[in-house]
Design a protein around this motif. Structure first.
Motif, PDB file in Angstrom:
ATOM      1  N   ASP A  83     -10.282   7.883   6.821  1.00  0.00           N
ATOM      2  CA  ASP A  83     -10.432   6.907   5.740  1.00  0.00           C
ATOM      3  C   ASP A  83      -9.349   5.817   5.887  1.00  0.00           C
ATOM      4  O   ASP A  83      -9.631   4.625   5.762  1.00  0.00           O
ATOM      5  N   GLY A  84      -8.126   6.249   6.174  1.00  0.00           N
ATOM      6  CA  GLY A  84      -7.014   5.305   6.359  1.00  0.00           C
ATOM      7  C   GLY A  84      -7.254   4.372   7.532  1.00  0.00           C
ATOM      8  O   GLY A  84      -6.976   3.179   7.460  1.00  0.00           O
ATOM      9  N   VAL A  85      -7.792   4.917   8.630  1.00  0.00           N
ATOM     10  CA  VAL A  85      -8.074   4.083   9.809  1.00  0.00           C
ATOM     11  C   VAL A  85      -9.138   3.041   9.457  1.00  0.00           C
ATOM     12  O   VAL A  85      -8.982   1.847   9.736  1.00  0.00           O
TER      13      VAL A  85
ATOM     14  N   ARG B  68      -5.239   1.113   6.691  1.00  0.00           N
ATOM     15  CA  ARG B  68      -4.070   1.388   5.847  1.00  0.00           C
ATOM     16  C   ARG B  68      -2.893   1.777   6.734  1.00  0.00           C
ATOM     17  O   ARG B  68      -3.072   2.533   7.689  1.00  0.00           O
ATOM     18  N   TYR B  69      -1.722   1.245   6.414  1.00  0.00           N
ATOM     19  CA  TYR B  69      -0.522   1.653   7.161  1.00  0.00           C
ATOM     20  C   TYR B  69      -0.060   3.032   6.683  1.00  0.00           C
ATOM     21  O   TYR B  69      -0.022   3.979   7.447  1.00  0.00           O
ATOM     22  N   TRP B  70       0.255   3.157   5.393  1.00  0.00           N
ATOM     23  CA  TRP B  70       0.674   4.463   4.869  1.00  0.00           C
ATOM     24  C   TRP B  70      -0.565   5.312   4.621  1.00  0.00           C
ATOM     25  O   TRP B  70      -1.459   4.898   3.882  1.00  0.00           O
ATOM     26  N   VAL B  71      -0.627   6.476   5.204  1.00  0.00           N
ATOM     27  CA  VAL B  71      -1.741   7.390   4.943  1.00  0.00           C
ATOM     28  C   VAL B  71      -1.155   8.713   4.463  1.00  0.00           C
ATOM     29  O   VAL B  71      -0.345   9.337   5.169  1.00  0.00           O
ATOM     30  N   TYR B  72      -1.530   9.095   3.249  1.00  0.00           N
ATOM     31  CA  TYR B  72      -1.087  10.386   2.696  1.00  0.00           C
ATOM     32  C   TYR B  72      -2.278  11.331   2.740  1.00  0.00           C
ATOM     33  O   TYR B  72      -3.421  10.908   2.617  1.00  0.00           O
ATOM     34  N   THR B  73      -1.991  12.620   2.903  1.00  0.00           N
ATOM     35  CA  THR B  73      -3.106  13.569   2.917  1.00  0.00           C
ATOM     36  C   THR B  73      -3.127  14.396   1.634  1.00  0.00           C
ATOM     37  O   THR B  73      -4.012  15.221   1.447  1.00  0.00           O
ATOM     38  N   SER B  74      -2.116  14.194   0.778  1.00  0.00           N
ATOM     39  CA  SER B  74      -2.127  14.861  -0.534  1.00  0.00           C
ATOM     40  C   SER B  74      -1.335  14.000  -1.525  1.00  0.00           C
ATOM     41  O   SER B  74      -0.402  13.289  -1.131  1.00  0.00           O
ATOM     42  N   PRO B  75      -1.731  14.071  -2.822  1.00  0.00           N
ATOM     43  CA  PRO B  75      -1.137  13.158  -3.819  1.00  0.00           C
ATOM     44  C   PRO B  75       0.351  13.403  -4.061  1.00  0.00           C
ATOM     45  O   PRO B  75       1.073  12.480  -4.437  1.00  0.00           O
TER      46      PRO B  75
END
Ligand code: NAD
Length: 305
Positions: free
Chosen positions: A239-241, A245-252
């Motif tokens: 989704d980030g790609v 998106r530069y910052w990609v988090y996988t959890s809140p």
């Protein structure tokens, strides 16, 4: 100023995934393959990698290459890149996912642990960037680079100094390349996972802590409770790609602590002090193990893969 080429869909894209034999890398590769990407897989674990490639091919995916490689070995990465680029052309998306974890205090970590973490988690991605990015620049099609760092590449988690050295290093590389590569229409994503339930939670070593000890098992159980699945992490990455998106988090939780660090610095400091106090409660146990002569009690003798 050139705009980054957005990878809106993966069908027909040449995608290189490191660490593809396990965990997040495997899930990232599986999702790309399911969307019709032409995947190139690599990992140090040859047998597991071959199993992943066979399974994907059996499901109809296009696995253009699956080669074992130790990413900390520059010559090996150079040869791999030469071969893949000569046979298949430049990549569209390169994902640096492979990594190892080793935690400990300054007294319990050995030099070899600091060295291996930097060699694998920082020099590994650098070797991949050195060898796979210039052909992408030359091809002129744009594309995307993904570097998997960690929450430990943002915040000062207890006992993570050596791991954070590698993950902050990768963050530094990414911070520069996000601007440097823009002129070539290549986007950069820096992925900062929190807990992800992968085999890494089994293979992680904590210097001085016995893996069968209550402290280790308690910490592991707490970690797993908060962890997302590798598939969820992989979805966040793709989704980030696709959104560049530069910052990609996988959890809140990691997005939140990053916000806290930037906008409420005193709150961040208090939170980290509390975390550090909690972790250091088991220090006497570590010290006992460190001083003990029996090699079984001293996990510093564990091999660092
Ligand atoms: N699992 C988590 O909670 C978590 C949290 C934050 C960051 N990360 C990062 O995510 C990435 C993927 O980790 P994972 O959780 O999927 O772990 P994993 O152990 O399931 O997968 C890591 C893969 O990297 C490969 N690898 C290790 N050393 C290598 C080397 N020298 N050369 C080539 N391949 C090598 C391993 O063989 C393995 O297949 C790592 O960079 C890790 O630091 C994971």
């Amino acid at each position: 100023m050139a705009r980054v080429r957005r990878i809106r869909e993966l069908r027909g894209q040449r995608v290189l995934v490191t660490g593809a034999a396990s965990g997040i890398g495997r899930a990232v590769a599986e999702q790309a393959a399911a969307e019709g990407a032409i995947v190139h897989l690599t990992d140090i674990q040859a047998e597991l990698l071959a199993e992943v490639a066979d399974r994907l091919r059996a499901a109809g995916a296009v696995v253009a290459s699956a080669d074992a490689c130790d990413l900390s070995d520059y010559e090996a990465v150079h040869d791999l890149a030469q071969r893949i680029t000569a046979e298949h052309g430049a990549m569209d998306v390169v994902l640096n996912v492979a990594g190892i974890a080793f935690w400990g205090t300054v007294s319990s970590l050995e030099h070899e642990h600091w060295r291996r973490l930097v060699d694998v988690n920082l020099m590994g991605p650098i070797h991949v960037i050195e060898c796979f990015l210039p052909p992408m620049v030359e091809a002129g099609r744009g594309g995307h680079l993904v570097n998997v760092s960690s929450a430990a590449g943002i915040i000062g988690m207890p006992w993570h100094a050596a791991y954070s050295a590698s993950k902050f290093g990768l963050r530094g590389v990414s911070e520069v390349l996000r601007f440097d590569l823009r002129r070539y229409r290549i986007g950069v994503s820096l992925v900062c996972p929190g807990g992800v339930a992968t085999p890494l939670t089994e293979t992680v070593h904590i210097a001085g802590i016995d893996k069968a000890s209550r402290s280790f098992l308690r910490a592991q159980a707490g970690f797993r409770k908060r962890a997302v699945t590798p598939e969820q992490a992989a979805s966040s990455i793709w989704d980030g790609v696709k959104r560049n998106r530069y910052w990609v988090y996988t959890s809140p939780d990691i997005r939140l602590i990053h916000l806290l660090q930037r906008y409420v610095p005193w709150g961040y400091t208090l939170a980290m002090r509390a975390m550090s106090t909690g972790a250091n409660r088991v220090l006497p146990e570590v010290e006992r193990a460190r001083r003990a002569d029996a090699p079984a009690a001293d996990s510093r003798s564990n091999a660092v893969r």
